[in-house]
Enzyme design. Structure first.
Site, PDB file in Angstrom:
ATOM      1  N   ASN A 465       0.839  -1.196   0.000  1.00 46.17           N
ATOM      2  CA  ASN A 465       0.000   0.000   0.000  1.00 46.17           C
ATOM      3  C   ASN A 465       0.872   1.243   0.000  1.00 46.17           C
ATOM      4  O   ASN A 465       2.036   1.197   0.407  1.00 46.17           O
ATOM      5  CB  ASN A 465      -0.933   0.025   1.219  1.00 46.17           C
ATOM      6  CG  ASN A 465      -0.197   0.285   2.526  1.00 46.17           C
ATOM      7  OD1 ASN A 465       0.393  -0.623   3.106  1.00 46.17           O
ATOM      8  ND2 ASN A 465      -0.239   1.521   2.999  1.00 46.17           N
ATOM      9  N   CYS A 466       0.313   2.347  -0.502  1.00 45.08           N
ATOM     10  CA  CYS A 466       0.983   3.638  -0.380  1.00 45.08           C
ATOM     11  C   CYS A 466       0.145   4.482   0.559  1.00 45.08           C
ATOM     12  O   CYS A 466      -0.505   3.955   1.463  1.00 45.08           O
ATOM     13  CB  CYS A 466       1.166   4.288  -1.756  1.00 45.08           C
ATOM     14  SG  CYS A 466      -0.371   4.640  -2.626  1.00 45.08           S
ATOM     15  N   PHE A 467       0.130   5.789   0.387  1.00 41.85           N
ATOM     16  CA  PHE A 467      -0.586   6.655   1.309  1.00 41.85           C
ATOM     17  C   PHE A 467      -2.096   6.447   1.258  1.00 41.85           C
ATOM     18  O   PHE A 467      -2.785   6.665   2.245  1.00 41.85           O
ATOM     19  CB  PHE A 467      -0.285   8.128   0.988  1.00 41.85           C
ATOM     20  CG  PHE A 467       1.155   8.498   1.210  1.00 41.85           C
ATOM     21  CD1 PHE A 467       1.609   8.820   2.470  1.00 41.85           C
ATOM     22  CD2 PHE A 467       2.039   8.521   0.154  1.00 41.85           C
ATOM     23  CE1 PHE A 467       2.937   9.169   2.679  1.00 41.85           C
ATOM     24  CE2 PHE A 467       3.373   8.873   0.341  1.00 41.85           C
ATOM     25  CZ  PHE A 467       3.818   9.190   1.616  1.00 41.85           C
ATOM     26  N   ARG A 469      -3.641   3.945  -1.346  1.00 44.62           N
ATOM     27  CA  ARG A 469      -4.041   2.868  -2.250  1.00 44.62           C
ATOM     28  C   ARG A 469      -3.573   1.502  -1.774  1.00 44.62           C
ATOM     29  O   ARG A 469      -2.451   1.357  -1.301  1.00 44.62           O
ATOM     30  CB  ARG A 469      -3.482   3.101  -3.661  1.00 44.62           C
ATOM     31  CG  ARG A 469      -3.765   4.470  -4.208  1.00 44.62           C
ATOM     32  CD  ARG A 469      -3.129   4.634  -5.568  1.00 44.62           C
ATOM     33  NE  ARG A 469      -3.273   6.010  -6.031  1.00 44.62           N
ATOM     34  CZ  ARG A 469      -3.285   6.374  -7.300  1.00 44.62           C
ATOM     35  NH1 ARG A 469      -3.156   5.457  -8.239  1.00 44.62           N
ATOM     36  NH2 ARG A 469      -3.415   7.624  -7.642  1.00 44.62           N
TER      37      ARG A 469
END
Length: 521
Positions: A465-467, A469
């Site tokens: 995951n990113c910030f 998504r």
């Protein structure tokens, strides 16, 4: 070939976020420590100055050694399985390279003599973890991280029979890496100086292009969000010499964000150097999208306005407070792509305006970052009041721009759709999920719905995951049920080959943890 390239970029973009996710925490603490160590704030001779310096001293080693952080993070992020072992091997690989490169420079008489570390500036060499090596900046960690991940994914599950069983799996990965790293230790001694000239030329072109370069930086940071490749734009500008180089306090600092932090913690600097112009100013997050949301509300059908307000307010709050824009952006990204392009162009324009006015603020994380970083620096150093003034203008400009385009082209933005604007209750969620093709063992288990919507456990290769998504690499994209994914709270679903991105906003970390736990059962 095109699909393979895009797929590779997606994997790399997903992996590079792994180490970057931790850096805002480090930066905020350093910024707060600057308040304590600033004599104009706490007073000359205050004991708090030493406290602030002590706190910063524990965190600056991380910012000064981003190479190993990126090496470990990228190797772990790109590894398909056994991520912990991949991270450990990455540390070993980084140390092997440092030792090999240092020894080769010594054997060939290329080591530059120095008395202080600052003497090495401009020589093409630097000190990393006590080793004098070729100065590759953060690119060393990025390259080694990718190399480790590629070897790890190929050999980490290779088994040997009998007495040789011990040398299989991740031990084999290290065995394969050793000769590769020894060769790279020699090769980069000759190759990197040439590459460095190219990077220097690129940065020179960017600086010569002036406001055009700043516009492209701002424009690409927004327009590439649907692909998830925007990380490949702001990351090198933030942490490598592409984003600028500056000597601060006897140390050479690379990257716009690192330059900003270094100047922030040095009270003797009265006006920030323009080297930090490629910052994430955050104006579109705190002001621009507010104007866009007002335009959505103003142009919505009267019968939809009450429910639309309930949708827009939390989305706007998420953008303004913590700088996560996807919940609001994805309300119009796919239904009005022309509006998305105009939105990206306007963000680039306002990025140019703040730079032209000498503003040097940082607010990637919205108003929380804005207050934490910029207020302690003082008005004269960052010129944050000008940023606020420009932000207000941006809010008004975005409002009229969005309103004009929406009405002119009759775009089906939120509140203007033919279908009803609806906020889903828990019952709606269960009903919608049960009507999809998803088969689940427990209707209350969000993770099980997500996993099955992605085609089941066997269809999932990696989860990151990113910030905002959930990023998943899958085996068969045809098995993905987008309707079921959206029923779990995903604001949008993006498919790029076998790379799936589900937009969950700030709650994505909790979603990722739930999915990881479910997959491990």
């Amino acid at each position: 070939m095109k699909e393979k390239i895009v797929n590779g970029m997606q994997i790399f973009a997903r992996a590079i976020v792994v180490p970057v996710l931790f850096l805002p925490i480090i930066g905020i603490i350093i910024a707060l420590s600057s308040i304590l160590s600033n004599p104009t704030i706490v007073g000359d001779g205050s004991s708090l100055i030493d406290v602030g310096k002590y706190i910063a001293s524990g965190l600056w080693p991380i910012m000064n050694n981003l190479g190993i952080l990126f090496c470990v993070g990228i190797a772990m992020g790109m590894a398909k399985d056994k991520k912990a072992e991949a991270a450990l091997v990455a540390v070993l690989a980084f140390l092997i390279f440092l030792g090999a490169n240092n020894e080769w420079l010594a054997l060939t008489g290329k080591l530059v003599s120095y008395k202080a570390t600052s003497d090495l500036y401009g020589t093409g060499q630097t000190i990393i973890l006590g080793f004098q090596v070729i100065d590759m900046g953060v690119f060393l960690g990025i390259i080694l991280g990718v190399v480790v991940a590629l070897v790890h994914n190929k050999f980490s599950n290779k088994e040997f029979p009998g007495a040789f069983a011990f040398y299989g799996n991740t031990k084999l990965v290290l065995l394969v890496l050793v000769p590769i790293l020894l060769i790279l230790g020699i090769a980069f001694s000759y190759i990197w100086p040439v590459i460095a000239i190219g990077i220097s030329g690129l940065t020179g072109f960017i600086n010569i292009s002036g406001y055009v370069g700043v516009f492209l930086y701002g424009f690409l940071n927004r327009v590439l969000i649907p692909t998830g490749l925007h990380h490949l734009i702001w990351t090198p500008f933030s942490y490598s010499n592409i984003g600028g180089t500056l000597a601060v306090g006897g140390k050479t600092v690379f990257g716009a964000y690192n330059i900003f932090l270094a100047q922030l913690t040095d009270p003797s600097i009265k006006v920030f150097d323009p080297s930090s112009k490629y910052l994430q100013y955050g104006m579109v997050k705190m002001f621009g999208l507010v104007g866009a949301a007002l335009a959505f509300y103003k142009t919505a059908k009267p019968e939809n306005k009450v429910k639309l307000k309930a949708i827009l307010i939390p989305a706007v709050a998420t953008s303004v407070l913590v700088g996560i824009t996807e919940p609001l952006e994805f309300t119009f990204l796919f239904v009005a792509p022309a509006l998305w392009v105009a939105y990206s162009v306007f963000d680039g324009i306002f990025q140019v305006i703040v730079v032209a006015l000498g503003v040097r603020t940082y607010a990637a994380g919205g108003i929380i970052d804005f207050l934490t970083y910029n207020l302690p620096a003082g008005m004269g150093r960052t010129r944050w009041p000008i940023a606020v003034g420009v932000g207000v203008v941006e809010l008004v400009a975005f409002y009229f721009l969005f309103k004009f385009i929406i009405i002119k082209f009759n775009l089906k933005t939120p509140g203007r759709e033919d279908s009803e604007v609806k906020l889903y209750t828990k019952k709606d969620y269960k009903d919608k999920a049960s009507k999809s093709s998803v088969v689940k063992t427990d209707s209350s288990d969000l993770a099980s719905v997500i996993v099955e919507a992605l085609g089941g456990k066997k269809n999932i290769e990696t989860v990151d995951n990113c910030f905002s998504r959930l990023r998943v690499k899958i085996t068969d994209a045809g098995k993905v049920d987008e309707i079921a994914l959206k029923s779990t709270g995903a604001l949008g679903v993006i498919k790029n080959g076998n790379n799936i991105q589900a937009i969950y906003g700030p709650k994505v970390s909790g979603v990722r943890s739930a999915v990881d736990k479910y997959l491990s059962l």
